[in-house]
Design an enzyme around this catalytic site. Sequence first.
Site, short mmCIF file in Angstrom:
data_model
loop_
_atom_site.label_atom_id
_atom_site.label_comp_id
_atom_site.label_asym_id
_atom_site.label_seq_id
_atom_site.Cartn_x
_atom_site.Cartn_y
_atom_site.Cartn_z
N PHE A 136 -2.88 16.96 -2.86
CA PHE A 136 -3.39 17.35 -4.18
C PHE A 136 -4.90 17.15 -4.25
O PHE A 136 -5.62 17.70 -3.44
CB PHE A 136 -2.61 16.64 -5.28
CG PHE A 136 -1.20 17.17 -5.43
CD1 PHE A 136 -0.96 18.39 -6.04
CD2 PHE A 136 -0.11 16.46 -4.92
CE1 PHE A 136 0.33 18.91 -6.15
CE2 PHE A 136 1.19 16.96 -5.03
CZ PHE A 136 1.40 18.19 -5.65
N SER A 137 -5.42 16.36 -5.19
CA SER A 137 -6.86 16.37 -5.44
C SER A 137 -7.71 15.69 -4.38
O SER A 137 -8.94 15.79 -4.42
CB SER A 137 -7.15 15.74 -6.81
OG SER A 137 -6.77 16.63 -7.83
N VAL A 138 -7.12 15.03 -3.40
CA VAL A 138 -7.90 14.59 -2.25
C VAL A 138 -8.51 15.81 -1.56
O VAL A 138 -9.56 15.72 -0.91
CB VAL A 138 -7.04 13.76 -1.28
CG1 VAL A 138 -7.79 13.43 0.00
CG2 VAL A 138 -6.60 12.46 -1.95
N LYS A 174 -10.17 18.02 -2.86
CA LYS A 174 -11.52 18.25 -3.38
C LYS A 174 -12.59 17.69 -2.45
O LYS A 174 -13.69 18.24 -2.36
CB LYS A 174 -11.66 17.62 -4.77
CG LYS A 174 -10.88 18.30 -5.88
CD LYS A 174 -11.08 17.58 -7.20
CE LYS A 174 -10.46 18.34 -8.36
NZ LYS A 174 -8.98 18.38 -8.29
#
Length: 368
Positions: A66-68, A70
Site C-alpha cells: 500500500f502506501s509504502v 509512495k
Amino acid sequence: MADIQGTYDRLFIAVPNALADMLDAGDAGGSVAVFVDGEPVVDVWGGFTDADRTVPWERDTIVNVFSVTKTMTALCALILVDRGELDPDAPVARYWPEFAAEGKEKVLVRHLLSHTAGLPDWDGPVDELYDWPAATSRLAARTTRWEPGTAAGYHSLTQGFLVGEVVRRVTGRSVGDFLAAEVTGPLGADFHIGLPPEHDHRAAPSIPPTGKDEDYSASAPGNPTGSEAGNGVRVRDGNSTAWRRAQIPAASGYGNARSVALVQSVLACGGEVGGVRLLSRAGCDRAFEEQFDGDDRVLGMPMRWGLGYGLFGTTYGWGGWGGSLMMLEPDSRMVVAYVTNQMREPAEDTRGMEIVTAAYEGLQGLRL
C-alpha cells in the site's frame, strides 16, 4: 514460538523475535529486513500467506505494501531531479500543460511530493484507478482545496497519479516501467508497481483485521469518512487482479521487506548501494528537506513532510494501510522494512514501530 526463516546477525536477534511474537499473537505472515551500509543484517520471514494458515510464507513471497509504495514513486522523481530533468520548483504545468486548468498554474512539483498541492481527495469510482488516462485527466480538471504550499493534507491515492504523470511526461515511461528499468533492475530488487501475471502465485492477499471482512476500509485518524488507502478502497479491491495489474503509484506496489530495504538503502547510503549509484549525496539530502511542519488536514495530526517522505526527527519514511512500514536513518546508514498481509486497525497497530525499536537495539550493539 513461531518458526522464523531467514538469516540475521546475532546482535539483531530482537528483530526476528519481534516478528515471532506478532505471529504468535495471531498475525498470518510477514517479512522483516534491516540493512546497514546497504547490506542485510536481518532478512527473515514467517507465517502464512492465507487466512486459513495453509500456505507457508516463503523467501520470495511478496505482498501489497500500500502506501509504502509512495517512497518508491518519490525516489523515481528524486532521481529525475538529480539528473536535472525535473525541477522541483517548476510549475507542474511546465511538464503537464493540461494540469493548469482550474487555476492550478501555481502548483509546483515540490507541492505534489510534499502533500501540499491541495488535491488530496479521490472523487472518482474505484474502477477508474485502473485507467491511467481517466485518473490523471480527472485530477487535471480539479481545483485545489487550498492555496498550494500553504497547508498539507495527505494525498493518499492522488499523489501517485500526480507525481507519476509528471514522471511519464518527462521520461515517456510509466512510473512502474521507470522504476523497473532505472531502480529495481540495476539493484536486483524484487519490487513491482503493476504486477505482471507471472508473479501472481507469489502474492499474499491482504487479510482484514479480526472481525472484519473484505469490505473493510480504514479511515485516517482525523478523517473518519475517508480511507487511508484511498477514499473507499476496500480490502477486496486491493486483492483484485485489476489492482495488481494497475499502476497506482501511491498504493499498489508489491514486494517483500528485503526489496523495500534494498531500494531505500540508496537514500540511507548517500545514493549508492552495491556499486550501483542512483543519486548524488546532494540528491539524497534533498529528499529530507522540510517542506511542511504543522497539522495535516487529512491525517488530523502534526506532520513534517519532505519531498516524498515523512520526517520523524533524524529518521524518514512512511507506512502503508494494513501495517507495512519503511524507516531509514542516513546517520546510521540503516533501513528497516516490515511488510505483512495481516491488517490491524490503525489506531491499535504498533507493529512497525516495534520492529524499528528492535532494530535500534541491534544497531547499538553494532556501534560498540
